[in-house]
Design a protein around this motif. Structure first.
Motif, short mmCIF file in Angstrom:
data_model
loop_
_atom_site.label_atom_id
_atom_site.label_comp_id
_atom_site.label_asym_id
_atom_site.label_seq_id
_atom_site.Cartn_x
_atom_site.Cartn_y
_atom_site.Cartn_z
N ILE A 236 -2.14 12.29 -3.13
CA ILE A 236 -2.70 11.77 -1.88
C ILE A 236 -2.88 12.90 -0.87
N LEU A 252 -10.66 6.92 -0.88
CA LEU A 252 -9.40 7.47 -1.37
C LEU A 252 -8.95 6.77 -2.64
N LEU A 256 -8.19 8.40 -6.30
CA LEU A 256 -6.77 8.40 -6.65
C LEU A 256 -6.47 7.64 -7.93
N LEU A 266 -2.64 1.05 -2.38
CA LEU A 266 -2.87 2.28 -1.64
C LEU A 266 -2.15 2.24 -0.29
N PHE A 270 0.61 4.88 0.98
CA PHE A 270 0.37 5.64 2.20
C PHE A 270 1.49 5.40 3.21
#
Length: 398
Positions: A236, A252, A256, A266, A270
């Motif tokens: 990430i 993203l 990913l 995600l 995060f």
């Protein structure tokens, strides 16, 4: 020490020395800083501020045991060499003088050159030296780094006879180097100078040749932290560092995950990363790093863009997050490796090609081995090794 009992790092250095064209029977080292340039150059060098301290702490100890203390810059050029007159006269016979260059590509295997190459403390004892004229000496050397940027400033070295081949010598050299770094840090604080000023966070990220990225954080207020990230958090952060303007959640996620994953996955990753690093560092909408970023793979890209292949190869510690299968990481890794490899194939630099083919990622690179054979020429002592590796690959590829 006999060649069949040679340490691995010394053997690697011998290969690099031979590939660079250093002759084992060459007597001296080349002068790359003539007298008319040396004085001004070293007066302006950052290590000039701590040389008196080093001379007082280590130089006198060297003189007392008929050894020498030397300080080089990051290119391997000796800026100061200190010892008794008799010892200095002996050292002149091998070119160990101020202004000479002891980079292993120019002077063969030696402690200052190997410490520069590996960026770590090393000793080289008598017959471990590549050049025969230096094999009467032994040496211990350690790098000196800039306390603000961690960049390599040069090397501190002790060179002498058998009397320095004891563990206490390396301990003393390392202690003197750390003392010099502490003095440089105090000097910066005293005069209020820093190489880099940050309004907020600054991040230094290392991902080359590592499955888990290393992170150094500086919040701009004197607080520092070093972290080892998990593989997913490494991916990430690398993807965000490669996209300064940020990435949407969808962007993203595509970079990913191999398969479609819920947006909640995600967000959870995060949030865990934000909990680890803090709200000030990570922003969302879009996902982005709210910090200045320095990264090892970005340095390789910058060196390539500037046409400095040697610096790019020195900075390249291996593929980016080599175990990652995240699509965005795979693309970044392949793009960087291909760019570096193509530049290397075009270069004709035999020693740099040797560094590649002796690496874990380049040992089976058939095209690079054949390009290296062309680059070294028919009289090179490396030719037998290269032909042997090409023959091995021919057998394995049948």
């Amino acid at each position: 020490m006999t060649h069949d009992a040679m340490r691995a790092e010394v053997a690697d250095s011998w290969h690099r020395s031979a590939a660079a064209g250093v002759l084992a029977d060459r007597v001296d080292a080349p002068i790359t800083l003539p007298d008319n340039d040396l004085r001004d150059y070293r007066q302006e060098h950052p290590l000039s501020r701590v040389f008196p301290l080093l001379d007082d702490v280590l130089g006198q100890a060297a003189r007392d045991c008929d050894a020498m203390m030397a300080v080089s810059d990051a290119a391997g050029q000796l800026l100061w060499v200190c010892g008794t007159p008799a010892t200095l006269r002996r050292a002149e016979s091998i070119g160990f003088v101020e202004g000479s260059n002891w980079d292993e590509r120019l002077a063969g295997t030696n402690a200052p050159g190997l410490a520069l190459r590996l960026d770590q403390p090393v000793n080289v004892i008598r017959s471990e030296h590549f050049r025969q004229s230096v094999q009467q000496w032994s040496c211990a050397a350690t790098p000196i780094h800039d306390p603000g940027s961690s960049s390599l400033l040069g090397v501190l070295d002790i060179t002498g006879g058998d009397q320095i081949v004891v563990p206490q010598t390396m301990a003393m050299v390392r202690a003197a180097a750390r003392m010099a770094e502490a003095e440089l840090a105090r000097d910066r604080l005293t005069v209020g100078l820093r190489e880099q000023q940050y309004d907020g966070f600054h991040v230094v990220m290392e991902s080359l040749g590592r499955s888990e990225a290393l992170l150094a954080l500086n919040d701009g207020r004197g607080h520092h932290a070093n972290l080892r990230l998990s593989p997913r958090h490494s991916e990430i952060l690398l993807l965000l560092a490669s996209a300064p303007r940020g990435l949407s959640g969808d962007e993203l996620a595509v970079l990913l995950y191999e398969d479609d994953s819920p947006s909640s996955t995600l967000r959870a990753e995060f949030n865990r990363l934000r909990h680890l690093l803090g709200d000030e560092l990570l922003a969302s909408r879009p996902y982005r790093l709210a910090a200045g970023v320095t990264a090892d793979w970005l340095a390789v890209e910058a060196h390539l863009a500037a046409g400095n292949l040697r610096a790019a190869m020195h900075a390249y510690a291996g593929p980016v997050l080599p175990r990652s299968i995240a699509p965005g990481v795979v693309r970044l890794r392949e793009n960087l490796e291909n760019s570096l490899r193509q530049a290397l194939l075009r270069s004709g630099e035999a020693d740099l090609m040797s560094t590649w083919t002796r690496s874990a990622w380049g040992t089976d690179d058939y095209e690079m081995w054949t390009a290296q054979r062309d680059a070294v020429g028919g009289a090179s002592p490396m030719l037998a090794l290269i032909d042997g590796q090409i023959a091995r690959l021919d057998r394995e590829l049948l």
